[in-house]
Design an enzyme around this catalytic site. Structure first.
Site, PDB file in Angstrom:
ATOM      1  N   GLU A   1       0.715  11.451   6.728  1.00 14.96           N
ATOM      2  CA  GLU A   1      -0.004  11.315   8.006  1.00 14.96           C
ATOM      3  C   GLU A   1      -1.094  10.241   7.927  1.00 14.96           C
ATOM      4  O   GLU A   1      -1.627   9.822   8.937  1.00 14.96           O
ATOM      5  CB  GLU A   1      -0.588  12.666   8.437  1.00 14.96           C
ATOM      6  CG  GLU A   1      -1.897  13.081   7.783  1.00 14.96           C
ATOM      7  CD  GLU A   1      -1.743  13.611   6.352  1.00 14.96           C
ATOM      8  OE1 GLU A   1      -0.616  13.573   5.820  1.00 14.96           O
ATOM      9  OE2 GLU A   1      -2.758  14.056   5.780  1.00 14.96           O
TER      10      GLU A   1
ATOM     11  N   CYS B   1      -0.615  18.111   0.620  1.00 12.76           N
ATOM     12  CA  CYS B   1      -1.812  18.275  -0.214  1.00 12.76           C
ATOM     13  C   CYS B   1      -2.208  19.763  -0.285  1.00 12.76           C
ATOM     14  O   CYS B   1      -1.478  20.548  -0.845  1.00 12.76           O
ATOM     15  CB  CYS B   1      -2.929  17.388   0.332  1.00 12.76           C
ATOM     16  SG  CYS B   1      -4.207  17.057  -0.883  1.00 12.76           S
TER      17      CYS B   1
ATOM     18  N   HIS C   1      -0.164  11.859   1.289  1.00 18.19           N
ATOM     19  CA  HIS C   1      -0.448  12.106   2.709  1.00 18.19           C
ATOM     20  C   HIS C   1       0.342  11.183   3.621  1.00 18.19           C
ATOM     21  O   HIS C   1      -0.147  10.094   3.953  1.00 18.19           O
ATOM     22  CB  HIS C   1      -1.939  11.889   2.975  1.00 18.19           C
ATOM     23  CG  HIS C   1      -2.819  12.933   2.393  1.00 18.19           C
ATOM     24  ND1 HIS C   1      -3.237  14.046   3.104  1.00 18.19           N
ATOM     25  CD2 HIS C   1      -3.370  13.059   1.158  1.00 18.19           C
ATOM     26  CE1 HIS C   1      -4.004  14.798   2.334  1.00 18.19           C
ATOM     27  NE2 HIS C   1      -4.113  14.231   1.139  1.00 18.19           N
TER      28      HIS C   1
END
Lengths: 84, 227
Positions: free
Chosen positions: B196, B86, B194
């Site tokens: 994560e 990002c 994302h």
């Protein structure tokens, strides 16, 4: 002192979604003659005079930080001003 | 293998990144403040999402002159894995470690939702645990994820298999549905989604975990097996 006025806009080849939204809004306002809107940034730099190449300095600042050459163009104007 | 999560003023996915690596992947990880001037003790660099420096001027533009960036360029040139997610991707673009630039989303809206991604290249150090063509669910959360590059750059990206992830349903207007790309040598990955945030079923998907596992696998093959 120099006052440097820098104008940064998206390149012609890059679609400007913000400009397009503003144009649509202008059309809704009744401004049907508007054919295109490009949104950009205006920066004003004040520089001390000195023993340096002003244009080279401005180009370095514009191409490395103030604009992103991949999607943006810039132009600038220089004005001499008296230090206050 | 030891990871660094780089923290800029305005980073806000650093904790998620740290959690993913420490608790879900089970690897060593430390937060590293943007003023640091030495990353030699780390094997992998993670640039998290957020709004570094308030997105002033352009997303990622101010961060490129942080002290730590010189070290990140050094790590990238040394072949260490560098992952930018990002805002981290935006920083890698502004720094020039990856080609192209980000524009506002075509819809002008901030998009925050799970996206279906297609793994276009399953042979990178970030994707070896995926199959080419595999479809995975990873969330996006961005206002400026509309990837742009010129025709020539796009041709090079394709030629070198640098397009790693594409969107199944392009949410933001990105050229060629691009969601993530690597540099030419394949050790720097930037992606808007994302991974994560997709490391546990509790989060709705754990499809992102394999990305981190791929990095560790590649590192083990290169450094542990050899010694």
């Amino acid at each position: 002192m120099y006052k440097v006025k820098v104008y940064v806009t998206l390149r012609e080849s890059v679609l400007d979604p913000q400009g397009k939204a503003v144009m649509n809004s202008l059309h809704k306002m009744g401004q049907s003659e508007v054919e295109d809107v490009r949104i950009g940034k205006y920066l004003e730099l004040t520089l001390q005079k000195g023993d340096y190449d002003l244009d080279a300095k401005i180009v370095a600042m514009c191409s490395k930080l103030l604009s992103n050459p991949v999607i943006e163009d810039y132009r600038y104007e220089v004005e001499e001003v008296v230090a206050q | 293998m030891k990871f660094a999560v780089i923290v800029f003023p305005g980073s806000n996915c650093d904790t998620d990144m740290y959690h993913a690596v420490k608790d879900e992947l089970g690897a060593d990880v430390e937060y590293v403040w943007h003023d640091e001037t030495d990353l030699s003790g780390f094997d992998g660099i993670l640039l998290p999402g957020g709004f570094s420096y308030g997105d002033y001027l352009r997303t990622g533009a101010i961060a490129q002159f942080s002290n730590v960036m010189g070290e990140i360029v050094k790590a990238a040139n040394a072949g260490k894995p560098v992952l930018g997610v990002c805002n981290g991707f935006q920083i890698l673009l502004e720094t020039g470690l990856l080609p192209g630039a980000m524009r506002r989303n075509e819809s002008l809206k901030f998009i925050c939702q799970p996206e279906e991604l297609v793994v276009e290249n399953g042979a990178t150090m970030f994707t070896s645990q995926y199959e080419k063509g595999e479809r995975i669910i990873v969330p996006v959360a961005h206002g400026e994820g509309n990837y742009y590059c010129d025709e020539e750059t796009l041709m090079l990206l394709k030629e070198n298999n640098q397009i790693v992830f594409t969107y199944a349903n392009n949410p933001n207007g990105s050229v060629e549905n691009i969601a993530g790309i690597t540099n030419k040598s394949g050790n720097v990955l930037g992606m808007m989604p994302h991974p994560e945030r997709a490391v546990d079923e509790l989060l709705g998907s754990k499809d992102g975990l394999k990305l981190f596992q791929s990095i560790v696998k590649s590192w083990r093959e290169n450094y542990v097996a050899a010694t």
